[in-house]
Design a protein around this motif. Structure first.
Motif, PDB file in Angstrom:
ATOM      1  N   GLU A 129       0.803  -1.222   0.000  1.00 47.48           N
ATOM      2  CA  GLU A 129       0.000   0.000   0.000  1.00 47.48           C
ATOM      3  C   GLU A 129       0.839   1.276   0.000  1.00 47.48           C
ATOM      4  O   GLU A 129       0.418   2.305  -0.535  1.00 47.48           O
ATOM      5  N   GLU A 130       2.022   1.207   0.585  1.00 49.03           N
ATOM      6  CA  GLU A 130       2.841   2.406   0.716  1.00 49.03           C
ATOM      7  C   GLU A 130       3.326   2.943  -0.632  1.00 49.03           C
ATOM      8  O   GLU A 130       3.787   4.083  -0.730  1.00 49.03           O
ATOM      9  N   ALA A 131       3.209   2.145  -1.695  1.00 49.66           N
ATOM     10  CA  ALA A 131       3.664   2.584  -3.018  1.00 49.66           C
ATOM     11  C   ALA A 131       2.879   3.794  -3.530  1.00 49.66           C
ATOM     12  O   ALA A 131       3.394   4.581  -4.324  1.00 49.66           O
ATOM     13  N   VAL A 132       1.627   3.917  -3.098  1.00 50.40           N
ATOM     14  CA  VAL A 132       0.824   5.088  -3.445  1.00 50.40           C
ATOM     15  C   VAL A 132       0.221   5.623  -2.150  1.00 50.40           C
ATOM     16  O   VAL A 132      -0.737   5.052  -1.623  1.00 50.40           O
ATOM     17  N   ASP A 133       0.817   6.675  -1.621  1.00 49.00           N
ATOM     18  CA  ASP A 133       0.359   7.263  -0.363  1.00 49.00           C
ATOM     19  C   ASP A 133      -0.620   8.384  -0.668  1.00 49.00           C
ATOM     20  O   ASP A 133      -0.232   9.439  -1.171  1.00 49.00           O
ATOM     21  N   PRO A 134      -1.912   8.198  -0.375  1.00 48.27           N
ATOM     22  CA  PRO A 134      -2.890   9.236  -0.707  1.00 48.27           C
ATOM     23  C   PRO A 134      -2.693  10.533   0.070  1.00 48.27           C
ATOM     24  O   PRO A 134      -3.155  11.591  -0.354  1.00 48.27           O
ATOM     25  N   ALA A 135      -1.980  10.455   1.192  1.00 44.12           N
ATOM     26  CA  ALA A 135      -1.754  11.663   1.984  1.00 44.12           C
ATOM     27  C   ALA A 135      -0.857  12.657   1.262  1.00 44.12           C
ATOM     28  O   ALA A 135      -0.907  13.856   1.533  1.00 44.12           O
ATOM     29  N   THR A 136      -0.045  12.167   0.339  1.00 49.66           N
ATOM     30  CA  THR A 136       0.892  13.052  -0.365  1.00 49.66           C
ATOM     31  C   THR A 136       0.605  13.153  -1.857  1.00 49.66           C
ATOM     32  O   THR A 136       1.317  13.861  -2.569  1.00 49.66           O
ATOM     33  N   TRP A 137      -0.413  12.435  -2.352  1.00 48.58           N
ATOM     34  CA  TRP A 137      -0.678  12.433  -3.789  1.00 48.58           C
ATOM     35  C   TRP A 137      -1.269  13.772  -4.216  1.00 48.58           C
ATOM     36  O   TRP A 137      -2.180  14.293  -3.575  1.00 48.58           O
TER      37      TRP A 137
END
Length: 323
Positions: free
Chosen positions: A119-127
């Motif tokens: 999951e960490e490959a796409v972090d929605p908090a920083t997208w």
């Protein structure tokens, strides 16, 4: 009993989710545009989720323990939902997709071909989010499906104050379920991807594949409904969660599973511009890790447990005799 709102829920695993929630004794409200009526005992609000004023009016004073959003495709939809459901729910679960990891649609950190992506490959908090893009245009949305999901996750994550690790800082707790490719259900599998193989293999027609296709992951539609039920009513995690059965498959293994029930040897041809690759033939890494969900207590099946049944349903739907 919990008060649960399902946005969408009119077909496939969403419909099954609504049935299971109701059978478990929960008070269920379904919101859609009237595309399908929910089962008896389920409240039905007919409204366009994209119309913020109409959605607020339809909801009135209702509050929920959990909202399960099956049809959030853009950051604009997510922003409306974040505003409308602020103060109305303690938990918001969005159905997302494996497509968020597609390196063909975003600049992601490369993952070795034999390493399932976490999951960490796409972090929605920083997208990054851009609400000004033409998300309302059908053609744009279709060609930017993965980015729409990434940005929708990002908007709801920030609205909830939920980081990649799931820490709730304010508002509702937000969780996104990143589903693998969904199969099973015969005619209910509206994408027709497994039916594509049923038709071609049974007719002796070649399947177009890449020269060296890499494996991907799958999940049965009933298992995904069960995971969403668990995520809504039992689990309390936040942040993204990968959802896939154990046992990745490449396109050759999937085609072989179909061929085993037709008695015909599968035929292949190279994918070209004139003959695009069949569904699930990927030349890029496309397998997820389900370790986080397991650590939280969800037990996945193995793809081999349910794939023969899904193939049989697809063949029956296509009226193909089996061996």
């Amino acid at each position: 009993m919990q008060r649960i709102c399902v946005i969408g829920g009119s077909r496939y695993f969403g419909k099954l989710l609504v049935q299971r929630l109701r059978a478990a004794g929960h008070q269920v409200t379904v919101i859609n545009r009237g595309s399908g009526r929910p089962p008896a005992g389920v409240e039905h609000l007919v409204v366009d989720r994209d119309d913020e004023a109409a959605l607020l009016a339809a909801l009135g004073p209702r509050t929920f323990d959990v909202v399960v959003d099956q049809v959030c495709y853009t950051p604009v939809q997510a922003a409306i939902a974040a505003r409308v459901f602020a103060g109305r729910t303690r938990r918001y679960v969005m159905t997302s997709t494996i497509e968020v990891y597609d390196p063909a649609t975003a600049a992601l950190v490369p993952v070795p071909a034999d390493t399932p992506v976490g999951e960490e490959a796409v972090d929605p908090a920083t997208w990054p989010v851009d609400l000004g893009l033409p998300w309302h245009e059908a053609a744009y949305l279709e060609s930017h499906y993965a980015e729409g999901k990434r940005q929708a996750e990002a908007v709801l994550t920030r609205a909830a104050g939920t980081g990649a690790g799931g820490t709730r800082a304010g508002g509702f707790t937000f969780a996104s379920v990143r589903s693998a490719h969904v199969l099973g259900g015969g005619a209910r599998e509206f994408t027709g991807r497994l039916a594509h193989y049923a038709r071609r293999v049974s007719a002796g027609e070649p399947v177009a594949v890449h020269a060296r296709p890499l494996p991907t992951v799958f999940i049965h539609f009933a298992e995904l409904a069960e995971l969403l039920h668990w995520a809504a009513t039992e689990a309390d995690f936040g942040g993204p969660l990968n959802a896939c059965s154990d046992g990745p498959l490449d396109v050759h293994a999937l085609t072989a599973a179909v061929a085993a029930q037709t008695g015909r040897e599968p035929r292949y041809q190279p994918a070209t511009a004139a003959a695009p690759a069949s569904p699930f033939s990927f030349e890029r890494h496309y397998a997820m890790s389900n370790a986080r969900a397991k650590s939280l207590g969800f037990a996945f099946s193995h793809t081999a447990d349910w794939l023969p049944g899904a193939v049989a349903e697809a063949l029956a739907e296509a009226a193909v005799p089996t061996a």
